[in-house]
Motif scaffolding. Sequence first.
Motif, mmCIF file in Angstrom:
data_model
loop_
_atom_site.group_PDB
_atom_site.id
_atom_site.type_symbol
_atom_site.label_atom_id
_atom_site.label_comp_id
_atom_site.label_asym_id
_atom_site.label_seq_id
_atom_site.Cartn_x
_atom_site.Cartn_y
_atom_site.Cartn_z
ATOM 1 N N TRP A 1 0.818 -1.206 0.000
ATOM 2 C CA TRP A 1 0.000 0.000 0.000
ATOM 3 C C TRP A 1 0.857 1.264 0.000
ATOM 4 O O TRP A 1 0.438 2.317 -0.469
ATOM 5 C CB TRP A 1 -0.934 -0.014 1.217
ATOM 6 C CG TRP A 1 -2.123 -0.894 1.028
ATOM 7 C CD1 TRP A 1 -2.119 -2.258 0.935
ATOM 8 C CD2 TRP A 1 -3.479 -0.490 0.904
ATOM 9 N NE1 TRP A 1 -3.398 -2.732 0.769
ATOM 10 C CE2 TRP A 1 -4.259 -1.662 0.750
ATOM 11 C CE3 TRP A 1 -4.128 0.736 0.925
ATOM 12 C CZ2 TRP A 1 -5.636 -1.639 0.606
ATOM 13 C CZ3 TRP A 1 -5.510 0.767 0.786
ATOM 14 C CH2 TRP A 1 -6.245 -0.402 0.628
ATOM 15 N N SER A 2 2.045 1.185 0.550
ATOM 16 C CA SER A 2 2.954 2.331 0.531
ATOM 17 C C SER A 2 3.391 2.646 -0.892
ATOM 18 O O SER A 2 3.453 3.819 -1.296
ATOM 19 C CB SER A 2 4.175 2.043 1.409
ATOM 20 O OG SER A 2 3.804 1.856 2.755
ATOM 21 N N ILE A 3 3.708 1.611 -1.652
ATOM 22 C CA ILE A 3 4.096 1.818 -3.047
ATOM 23 C C ILE A 3 2.932 2.398 -3.838
ATOM 24 O O ILE A 3 3.097 3.323 -4.648
ATOM 25 C CB ILE A 3 4.572 0.492 -3.666
ATOM 26 C CG1 ILE A 3 5.759 -0.067 -2.879
ATOM 27 C CG2 ILE A 3 4.941 0.678 -5.130
ATOM 28 C CD1 ILE A 3 6.245 -1.409 -3.366
ATOM 29 N N LEU A 4 1.734 1.870 -3.604
ATOM 30 C CA LEU A 4 0.546 2.384 -4.282
ATOM 31 C C LEU A 4 0.299 3.845 -3.920
ATOM 32 O O LEU A 4 -0.052 4.664 -4.784
ATOM 33 C CB LEU A 4 -0.669 1.526 -3.914
ATOM 34 C CG LEU A 4 -2.016 1.939 -4.518
ATOM 35 C CD1 LEU A 4 -1.967 1.813 -6.044
ATOM 36 C CD2 LEU A 4 -3.139 1.103 -3.939
ATOM 37 N N THR A 5 0.511 4.204 -2.659
ATOM 38 C CA THR A 5 0.300 5.584 -2.216
ATOM 39 C C THR A 5 1.282 6.536 -2.894
ATOM 40 O O THR A 5 0.911 7.634 -3.324
ATOM 41 C CB THR A 5 0.448 5.679 -0.695
ATOM 42 O OG1 THR A 5 -0.526 4.831 -0.076
ATOM 43 C CG2 THR A 5 0.248 7.097 -0.216
ATOM 44 N N VAL A 6 2.540 6.139 -2.980
ATOM 45 C CA VAL A 6 3.537 6.986 -3.645
ATOM 46 C C VAL A 6 3.190 7.180 -5.113
ATOM 47 O O VAL A 6 3.251 8.300 -5.645
ATOM 48 C CB VAL A 6 4.944 6.373 -3.498
ATOM 49 C CG1 VAL A 6 5.949 7.117 -4.369
ATOM 50 C CG2 VAL A 6 5.388 6.408 -2.048
ATOM 51 N N ALA A 7 2.809 6.097 -5.786
ATOM 52 C CA ALA A 7 2.500 6.193 -7.211
ATOM 53 C C ALA A 7 1.293 7.083 -7.476
ATOM 54 O O ALA A 7 1.254 7.817 -8.472
ATOM 55 C CB ALA A 7 2.259 4.796 -7.783
ATOM 56 N N ILE A 8 0.306 7.044 -6.586
ATOM 57 C CA ILE A 8 -0.911 7.830 -6.783
ATOM 58 C C ILE A 8 -0.742 9.265 -6.292
ATOM 59 O O ILE A 8 -1.227 10.214 -6.908
ATOM 60 C CB ILE A 8 -2.098 7.159 -6.063
ATOM 61 C CG1 ILE A 8 -2.408 5.806 -6.705
ATOM 62 C CG2 ILE A 8 -3.329 8.047 -6.097
ATOM 63 C CD1 ILE A 8 -3.513 5.044 -6.010
ATOM 64 N N MET A 9 -0.025 9.448 -5.214
ATOM 65 C CA MET A 9 0.039 10.731 -4.532
ATOM 66 C C MET A 9 1.094 11.661 -5.108
ATOM 67 O O MET A 9 0.955 12.888 -5.035
ATOM 68 C CB MET A 9 0.310 10.470 -3.043
ATOM 69 C CG MET A 9 0.387 11.697 -2.188
ATOM 70 S SD MET A 9 0.615 11.221 -0.456
ATOM 71 C CE MET A 9 1.311 12.736 0.188
ATOM 72 N N PHE A 10 2.152 11.130 -5.679
ATOM 73 C CA PHE A 10 3.268 11.954 -6.137
ATOM 74 C C PHE A 10 2.856 12.753 -7.374
ATOM 75 O O PHE A 10 2.553 12.192 -8.424
ATOM 76 C CB PHE A 10 4.474 11.071 -6.483
ATOM 77 C CG PHE A 10 5.797 11.771 -6.268
ATOM 78 C CD1 PHE A 10 6.579 11.466 -5.179
ATOM 79 C CD2 PHE A 10 6.243 12.736 -7.149
ATOM 80 C CE1 PHE A 10 7.795 12.094 -4.975
ATOM 81 C CE2 PHE A 10 7.442 13.375 -6.954
ATOM 82 C CZ PHE A 10 8.229 13.059 -5.860
ATOM 83 N N GLU A 11 2.833 14.078 -7.236
ATOM 84 C CA GLU A 11 2.434 14.959 -8.313
ATOM 85 C C GLU A 11 3.624 15.796 -8.779
ATOM 86 O O GLU A 11 4.693 15.799 -8.169
ATOM 87 C CB GLU A 11 1.291 15.875 -7.870
ATOM 88 C CG GLU A 11 -0.023 15.153 -7.622
ATOM 89 C CD GLU A 11 -0.659 14.666 -8.910
ATOM 90 O OE1 GLU A 11 -0.374 15.246 -9.970
ATOM 91 O OE2 GLU A 11 -1.439 13.690 -8.849
ATOM 92 N N TYR A 12 3.394 16.543 -9.874
ATOM 93 C CA TYR A 12 4.485 17.302 -10.505
ATOM 94 C C TYR A 12 5.008 18.404 -9.590
ATOM 95 O O TYR A 12 6.214 18.616 -9.482
ATOM 96 C CB TYR A 12 3.980 17.892 -11.821
ATOM 97 C CG TYR A 12 5.045 18.572 -12.649
ATOM 98 C CD1 TYR A 12 5.987 17.825 -13.354
ATOM 99 C CD2 TYR A 12 5.109 19.952 -12.737
ATOM 100 C CE1 TYR A 12 6.957 18.433 -14.117
ATOM 101 C CE2 TYR A 12 6.079 20.579 -13.497
ATOM 102 C CZ TYR A 12 7.000 19.827 -14.187
ATOM 103 O OH TYR A 12 7.962 20.441 -14.940
#
Length: 379
Positions: free
Chosen positions: A86-97
């Motif tokens: 879930w941490s990996i999923l959170t980074v992929a979804i949350m990380f913006e430009y």
Amino acid sequence: MNGKKGSFAINIPPEATRTKLPGTSKEGSIGAFPSSKAWIWSVWEFAKEDSNRVKFALKVGLAVLLVSLLILFRAPYDIFGNNIIWSILTVAIMFEYTVGATFNRGFNRALGSLLAGVLAIAVAQLAIQSGRVAEPIIIGISIFLIGSITSFMKLWPSLVPYEYGFRVILFTYCLIIVSGYRMGNPITTAMDRLYSIAIGGFVAVLVNVFVFPIWAGEQLHKELVNSFNSVADSLEECVKKYLEDEGLDHPEFSKTVMDEFPDEPNYRRCKSTLNSSAKLESLANSAKWEPPHGRFRHFFYPWSEYVKVGAVLRYCAYEVMALHGVLHSEIQAPYNLRFTFCSEIQEATTHAAELVRSLGKDISTMKRSLKTSLLKEGS
């Protein structure tokens, strides 16, 4: 058939002199892929146009790597188990430009996950106390209600900025309540996943803020200044071409109004200013989430004023676009008449362009240096 009446000759060129069709490869295949050199060059030009794109890509890779180390190393994996995914999923979804967009997305992610976890624990406890027969029924009804309510609320006009948060509530609640039902301990499942989401969000914010940060406020500031310069350059380009034109044939306006006019690069920049409304509003909304930084060291910085200034500037851009339309229209004033008023037209254009550039420079330096006389001359 040569020499006979009504005959004709067909000349077939030798193999060495045949012309190769466009788009064919050495083997004669049509529609071959472009060469690797051309592809690499296009990637290089795309990255060179804005170096922040490369920085953003490397930052995302770094954040995902840091979270993945919790799985690659045995000690943290024994603590969190498979929930660390879930941490990996959170980074992929949350990380913006930009930093502001990441804070905005992170707030929605954190609040949505927290609410979903609390609701999942409460409903799971109620379902367990209701017995084995009623437990799946209560869980199914709760999933239906949560899906309906969140989907309706994210359409509410004042809640549109938090649309992502409602989506987080929906899928986090469903995953926690269903997996907790099968694993038999919904409270432990919810807490483990909330911990993993918190770790991913913390890593994403940490990397985005401290590793080559891309601030939405700075991007908004530069975008507005560039828009002022684009309008001024396009105005001068239009007038210059109008005065240099010696009465050449003009295509019909209806056929050229939608063209890009490749010989007028500043026209395309001015045209992009007309389409910058959504971009400015997006950057302004993201900048509101950013802490004081750089030149913007005040809390509650008036980012909404940038959007208002951009809206006023677009009115000027519309006028310049109308001048470009006159330039490419079929009916033109005689060249000798334009030549007669050449100095007056150039003087008015110079004053107007100087006024627009001065306003952009004041925004760029964040200092008021525009003189009243320049405003009078520009008007």
